[in-house]
Design a protein around this motif. Structure first.
Motif, PDB file in Angstrom:
ATOM      1  N   GLU A 285       0.835  -1.195   0.000  1.00 36.77           N
ATOM      2  CA  GLU A 285       0.000   0.000   0.000  1.00 36.77           C
ATOM      3  C   GLU A 285       0.875   1.251   0.000  1.00 36.77           C
ATOM      4  N   VAL A 286       1.879   1.254   0.886  1.00 35.25           N
ATOM      5  CA  VAL A 286       2.733   2.431   1.009  1.00 35.25           C
ATOM      6  C   VAL A 286       3.550   2.634  -0.269  1.00 35.25           C
ATOM      7  N   LEU A 287       4.016   1.534  -0.862  1.00 29.49           N
ATOM      8  CA  LEU A 287       4.879   1.660  -2.043  1.00 29.49           C
ATOM      9  C   LEU A 287       4.144   2.280  -3.231  1.00 29.49           C
ATOM     10  N   SER A 288       2.803   2.241  -3.220  1.00 31.85           N
ATOM     11  CA  SER A 288       2.074   2.823  -4.345  1.00 31.85           C
ATOM     12  C   SER A 288       1.715   4.287  -4.095  1.00 31.85           C
ATOM     13  N   GLU A 289       2.189   4.847  -2.973  1.00 33.84           N
ATOM     14  CA  GLU A 289       1.871   6.242  -2.664  1.00 33.84           C
ATOM     15  C   GLU A 289       2.711   7.185  -3.536  1.00 33.84           C
ATOM     16  N   ASP A 290       2.181   8.398  -3.671  1.00 35.71           N
ATOM     17  CA  ASP A 290       2.851   9.388  -4.522  1.00 35.71           C
ATOM     18  C   ASP A 290       4.235   9.759  -4.003  1.00 35.71           C
ATOM     19  N   TYR A 291       4.359   9.865  -2.666  1.00 38.22           N
ATOM     20  CA  TYR A 291       5.636  10.365  -2.141  1.00 38.22           C
ATOM     21  C   TYR A 291       6.771   9.385  -2.387  1.00 38.22           C
ATOM     22  N   ILE A 292       6.426   8.102  -2.531  1.00 37.65           N
ATOM     23  CA  ILE A 292       7.460   7.127  -2.846  1.00 37.65           C
ATOM     24  C   ILE A 292       7.942   7.330  -4.282  1.00 37.65           C
ATOM     25  N   ARG A 293       6.972   7.609  -5.194  1.00 38.29           N
ATOM     26  CA  ARG A 293       7.349   7.873  -6.583  1.00 38.29           C
ATOM     27  C   ARG A 293       8.236   9.112  -6.649  1.00 38.29           C
ATOM     28  N   THR A 294       7.849  10.129  -5.851  1.00 37.50           N
ATOM     29  CA  THR A 294       8.653  11.353  -5.828  1.00 37.50           C
ATOM     30  C   THR A 294      10.071  11.048  -5.362  1.00 37.50           C
ATOM     31  N   ALA A 295      10.162  10.268  -4.293  1.00 36.08           N
ATOM     32  CA  ALA A 295      11.480   9.946  -3.758  1.00 36.08           C
ATOM     33  C   ALA A 295      12.317   9.215  -4.801  1.00 36.08           C
ATOM     34  N   ARG A 296      11.655   8.281  -5.511  1.00 33.77           N
ATOM     35  CA  ARG A 296      12.384   7.534  -6.545  1.00 33.77           C
ATOM     36  C   ARG A 296      12.809   8.468  -7.670  1.00 33.77           C
ATOM     37  N   ALA A 297      11.891   9.391  -8.030  1.00 30.40           N
ATOM     38  CA  ALA A 297      12.185  10.303  -9.135  1.00 30.40           C
ATOM     39  C   ALA A 297      13.347  11.224  -8.792  1.00 30.40           C
ATOM     40  N   LYS A 298      13.466  11.530  -7.493  1.00 33.20           N
ATOM     41  CA  LYS A 298      14.576  12.391  -7.084  1.00 33.20           C
ATOM     42  C   LYS A 298      15.912  11.685  -7.230  1.00 33.20           C
ATOM     43  N   GLY A 299      15.876  10.373  -7.411  1.00 42.15           N
ATOM     44  CA  GLY A 299      17.110   9.633  -7.610  1.00 42.15           C
ATOM     45  C   GLY A 299      17.685   9.055  -6.330  1.00 42.15           C
ATOM     46  N   ILE A 300      16.861   8.924  -5.299  1.00 41.01           N
ATOM     47  CA  ILE A 300      17.339   8.315  -4.057  1.00 41.01           C
ATOM     48  C   ILE A 300      17.579   6.823  -4.292  1.00 41.01           C
ATOM     49  N   ALA A 301      18.603   6.308  -3.662  1.00 39.28           N
ATOM     50  CA  ALA A 301      18.944   4.895  -3.853  1.00 39.28           C
ATOM     51  C   ALA A 301      17.734   4.020  -3.506  1.00 39.28           C
TER      52      ALA A 301
END
Lengths: 296, 336
Positions: free
Chosen positions: B227-243
């Motif tokens: 559930e958490v992994l499909s949240e927007d803030y996770i996509r944002t974090a990934r898009a920022k290039g965080i490991a």
């Protein structure tokens, strides 16, 4: 030139739609298949079982399963310490476990629906009292409560079934109450009331049919809990008494032969595990198929 | 915050009253006369019956009996065992460390295996690993604990000889009872090999008792993590290039763990009732075995007191879990 007639897609009946979603879950179908199989065994136990569950073959004590050295194809899964055929006892045990599950689930379903409907419909003091009782029952681990009830009433299958149905009551009450409360605010309930439907008619004819889906799922899962608890009580010597062929008490009887004869311990437990697993798989599948939120 | 704790505490009191009512009624629901049941087959004379009746308070009206019972309970008086004549509470306290030790190790096992399995299954959704975790956890969830205990005992103790069959420590060691926890006492004793003997006795019971909680934790962690992994803030974090591992461990896990903590707290009840079965199979001298033996001996004060204490422990733990949940999650704290 031929004209092709295009047929409008026939809308699926609710049953077809249900089967469509249910059958897409392979585990649930496997669970259902096993349950049908075991129901068949239980109903026709007298015909299917190769021996009587209480016949003691004095010349074949603790015989290993047929495919092992010393085994005999007359006793496919071997015999126990007094020479009773394990396969036949397992088949007759299925009858007992399913019957207890059926009785326990039906009893707690009926009482739970009644209490839940009344609590959700009446609200106020009645609701508070019922829900407090439910909270107290939920504070006790179900097995401990069942043990306490059986300790008082005395160990027997009937008392164990009674204990199991009391223990699983809270879940049904809560589910029915929650569903009733959400249905109460619907327009169709209001209009029925305006037309002059009696409270009983409102509760059982209008509201109840719309609360059935979660109850079906819970009842399926309740079956697995009932079988598991029944076996646990039997194992502790608080359920079925020997020589009744009950899976849990079969295990308890076999305890002292663990080191010499693994089969007397392994097969009853395996039966419990597979049956409980089948009900859990089917319950999960039913939840997915009946829950409109997941139906996309 | 205090208001939240107060509100939650006020809900506990009616529950506790209900539990005392239940245990009070239990002993009076025994078919037949309780004194004759307690006296057993010898029977009692009429005078002795009246004397015992007065001594146990059975001659008084029910509400006074209940009042006396509760005031006794609140002062720690749970009556005496009919068999040993010892106070129920002191018998309980002597055996409780063994059960705590076992449930604690089982909980550690459940968390150490269940949590990572759930996380990895969610991250690698749809893979073979995910399917195996889900299959294993559903199997574990459907497991008859007593059979699982026998099976493991058969394989690891009888056939392979890796672990001892039952008990808490080898009979060759004589360990002074300092804390009641065998792992600690065996270190304090300073005897060579005592600790490893105590630890090896704990392995199988802990695995058996921890299996169902482990399955529940793995399933819960997986669904909460998904559930958490499909949240927007996770996509944002990934898009920022965080490991990727940082997104999972630092960003996702913190929120995914909130429901998991509640579920872990709720396992205490499952662990304590599972301990009844596990202790019986492994001859573990804890409260589960004690309760079952008391039922067999018709030692009603012990059954009554034991059930009351166990239920109280579960209520208190659930209360603590709720409060902890309120601290972690402000949304719960402020909602009604």
């Amino acid at each position: 030139m031929t004209t092709e007639t295009l047929q409008a897609p026939v809308p699926r009946t609710p049953l077809q739609e249900f089967w469509h979603y249910f059958s897409s879950n392979k585990g649930a179908v496997a669970g259902l298949a096993f349950i049908i199989f075991i129901c068949f065994m239980a109903i026709f136990a007298d015909v299917v079982a190769p021996h009587s569950p209480s016949d003691q073959a004095r010349d074949a004590l603790l015989l290993p399963p047929a495919w092992l050295e010393g085994g005999n194809w007359v006793y496919i899964l071997g015999t126990d310490d007094v020479g009773r055929d394990i396969l036949s006892r397992l088949i007759h045990g299925a009858r007992l476990s399913l019957a207890v599950g059926m009785v326990a689930v039906t009893a707690s379903l009926l009482m739970g629906i009644l209490m839940g409907l009344v609590a959700g419909y009446c609200k106020g003091v009645i609701d508070t009292v019922i829900m407090r009782i439910v909270d107290i029952m939920l504070a006790m681990p179900s097995l401990l409560l069942a043990i306490a009830i059986v300790a008082i009433l005395g160990p027997s299958i009937v008392n164990a079934a009674l204990a199991i149905s009391i223990v699983s009551l809270p879940h049904y009450v809560r589910l029915t109450r929650a569903a009733t409360m959400s249905e109460m605010s619907r327009d169709y309930v209001t209009s029925s009331r305006v037309i002059g439907a009696s409270p009983l008619r409102l509760m059982f004819v209008c509201i109840l049919p719309n609360c059935v889906a979660p109850l079906i799922v819970q009842a399926t899962l309740g079956f697995s809990t009932a079988i598991l608890d029944m076996a646990a009580l039997g194992f502790l010597g608080l359920g079925a008494q020997p020589p009744t062929p009950e899976w849990g008490s079969m295990l308890a009887d076999a305890l002292q032969f663990v080191q010499r004869a693994w089969w007397v311990v392994t097969f009853p437990g395996l039966m419990i595990l597979i049956t409980v697993l089948a009900f859990n798989l089917m319950g999960d599948g039913l939840r997915d198929a009946l829950d409109p939120k997941l139906k996309q | 915050m205090f208001q939240f704790i107060f509100r939650r505490l006020s809900l506990v009191i009616p529950t506790f009253i209900g539990i005392t009512l239940l245990t009070f009624t239990l002993i009076r629901l025994i078919p037949g006369d309780p004194i004759e049941v307690m006296a057993g087959e010898r029977g009692v004379s009429a005078e002795r019956h009246a004397e015992l009746s007065a001594q146990l308070g059975f001659d008084q009206p029910l509400y006074i009996q209940y009042f006396n019972y509760v005031s006794g309970v609140l002062q720690g008086d749970l009556g005496n065992s009919l068999v040993t004549r010892e106070p129920v509470l002191s018998e309980f306290l002597a055996l409780f460390p063994a059960t705590i030790e076992l449930t604690f190790c089982a909980a550690i096992f459940a968390i150490l295996v269940g949590l990572p399995a759930g996380i990895i299954a969610a991250v690698k959704r749809g893979t073979l690993f995910d399917h195996s975790v889900m299959t294993f956890s559903l199997t574990g969830y459907s497991m008859p604990v007593f059979w699982w205990a026998l099976l493991l005992m058969l394989i690891f103790s009888v056939n392979l000889g890796w672990t001892p069959v039952s008990g808490r420590i080898d009979v060759v060691y004589w360990i002074d009872n300092v804390t009641g926890f065998m792992l600690i006492d065996s270190i304090l004793s300073g005897e060579e090999g005592a600790f490893s003997s105590a630890a090896s006795h704990l392995i199988l019971p802990s695995i058996v008792l921890g299996t169902i909680p482990m399955a529940v934790i793995a399933r819960m962690t997986r669904s909460s993590m998904l559930e958490v992994l499909s949240e927007d803030y996770i996509r944002t974090a990934r898009a920022k290039g965080i490991a990727p591992w940082r997104v999972i461990v630092i960003h996702a896990l913190r929120n995914a763990l909130i429901p998991v903590i509640t579920v872990i707290g709720l396992q205490v009840g499952i662990l304590l009732s599972g301990a009844i079965l596990t202790e019986t199979v492994f001859a573990w001298p804890g409260i589960g075995k004690w309760l079952i033996e008391s039922i067999g001996r018709r030692d009603y004060p012990v059954v009554q007191g034991g059930i009351l204490i166990v239920a109280t422990i579960i209520i208190v733990v659930n209360l603590l879990v709720d409060i902890a949940y309120g601290i972690v999650n402000p949304r719960i704290r402020h909602s009604r």
